[in-house]
Design an enzyme around this catalytic site. Structure first.
Site, PDB file in Angstrom:
ATOM      1  N   GLU A  93       0.841  -1.212   0.000  1.00  0.00           N
ATOM      2  CA  GLU A  93       0.000   0.000   0.000  1.00  0.00           C
ATOM      3  C   GLU A  93       0.872   1.257   0.000  1.00  0.00           C
ATOM      4  O   GLU A  93       0.533   2.250  -0.643  1.00  0.00           O
ATOM      5  CB  GLU A  93      -0.953   0.009   1.199  1.00  0.00           C
ATOM      6  CG  GLU A  93      -1.965  -1.151   1.258  1.00  0.00           C
ATOM      7  CD  GLU A  93      -2.730  -1.386  -0.037  1.00  0.00           C
ATOM      8  OE1 GLU A  93      -2.864  -0.454  -0.850  1.00  0.00           O
ATOM      9  OE2 GLU A  93      -3.197  -2.529  -0.248  1.00  0.00           O
ATOM     10  N   HIS A 101       1.880   2.088  -3.439  1.00  0.00           N
ATOM     11  CA  HIS A 101       0.829   2.840  -4.152  1.00  0.00           C
ATOM     12  C   HIS A 101       0.864   4.324  -3.790  1.00  0.00           C
ATOM     13  O   HIS A 101       0.737   5.186  -4.649  1.00  0.00           O
ATOM     14  CB  HIS A 101      -0.561   2.288  -3.818  1.00  0.00           C
ATOM     15  CG  HIS A 101      -0.887   0.988  -4.486  1.00  0.00           C
ATOM     16  ND1 HIS A 101      -0.587   0.717  -5.798  1.00  0.00           N
ATOM     17  CD2 HIS A 101      -1.529  -0.118  -4.021  1.00  0.00           C
ATOM     18  CE1 HIS A 101      -1.013  -0.506  -6.113  1.00  0.00           C
ATOM     19  NE2 HIS A 101      -1.581  -1.042  -5.053  1.00  0.00           N
ATOM     20  N   HIS A 129       0.360  -1.877  -9.861  1.00  0.00           N
ATOM     21  CA  HIS A 129       0.623  -3.306  -9.702  1.00  0.00           C
ATOM     22  C   HIS A 129       1.674  -3.779 -10.694  1.00  0.00           C
ATOM     23  O   HIS A 129       1.762  -3.298 -11.820  1.00  0.00           O
ATOM     24  CB  HIS A 129      -0.669  -4.114  -9.855  1.00  0.00           C
ATOM     25  CG  HIS A 129      -1.540  -3.982  -8.649  1.00  0.00           C
ATOM     26  ND1 HIS A 129      -2.899  -4.137  -8.681  1.00  0.00           N
ATOM     27  CD2 HIS A 129      -1.221  -3.677  -7.362  1.00  0.00           C
ATOM     28  CE1 HIS A 129      -3.388  -3.942  -7.455  1.00  0.00           C
ATOM     29  NE2 HIS A 129      -2.390  -3.658  -6.645  1.00  0.00           N
TER      30      HIS A 129
HETATM   31 ZN   LIG Z   1      -2.464  -2.928  -4.790  1.00  0.00          ZN
END
Ligand SMILES: [Zn+2]
Ligand SMILES: [Zn+2]
Length: 184
Positions: free
Chosen positions: A133, A136, A142
């Protein structure tokens, strides 16, 4: 060491030694200063009785508005079952290139799947999802490289197949982000 900061806020029953291990894992992989603390949220307002789960979208917005700041990446750590509208459950979510995210250990333990309890493994999985996370929040999407922490995981077996680490591509991208990020 990168000049940015990471803040982990525990809102569940996560024992302090475990928080310390998570913070260490995060620091090792991201080479960023990591702070951790405890927070309190009245979770009842996020409970959806029809699903017997907690609303992850509402939670992440609360973290973003009440706890996050522009000088750190903030991840809220939970121990409850999280959902978003379109999925049965989620391990966590984050704002892409944003300042916050959330993750939960609820579905990470073996007992839930009829296997022997293994607290170390649960913690390992939790660290990986938190690092994911955070990736991100730094702008990573991804990744399909086997073993990369940025691979998406549907089952705990998927989490076990990946490492805590970013693959070389993701690592390079992170470097560029750190170098170019004027916010920090
Ligand atoms: Zn993810
Ligand atoms: Zn990768």
């Amino acid at each position: 060491m990168n000049p940015c900061k990471i803040t982990l806020i525990s809102f569940g029953q996560i024992e302090k030694p475990n928080l310390e291990i998570i913070a260490r894992d995060v620091k090792r992989e991201l080479q960023v200063q990591v702070e951790y603390k405890e927070g309190f949220i009245d979770m009842s307002q996020f409970f959806d009785p029809s699903r017997s789960q907690y609303d992850a979208d509402q939670l992440i917005h609360l973290i973003d508005t009440e706890y996050a700041s522009d000088t750190t990446k903030t991840i809220g750590l939970f121990t409850v079952d999280l959902f978003i509208e379109i999925l049965t459950f989620i391990y966590g979510q984050a704002f892409l290139n944003g300042r916050s995210g959330i993750a939960s250990s609820f579905r990470l333990n073996n007992e839930r799947y009829g296997m022997n309890r293994n607290d170390r493994l649960t913690l390992k999985r939790f660290s990986k999802e938190i690092i994911h996370e955070l990736g991100h929040t730094f702008g990573l999407i991804h990744c399909h490289t086997p073993g990369c922490v940025m691979m998406s995981s549907t089952y705990v077996e998927d989490i076990d197949l990946k490492s805590h680490q970013f693959c070389s591509n993701c690592k390079n991208e992170l470097e560029m982000i750190f170098i170019n990020n004027v916010k920090f």
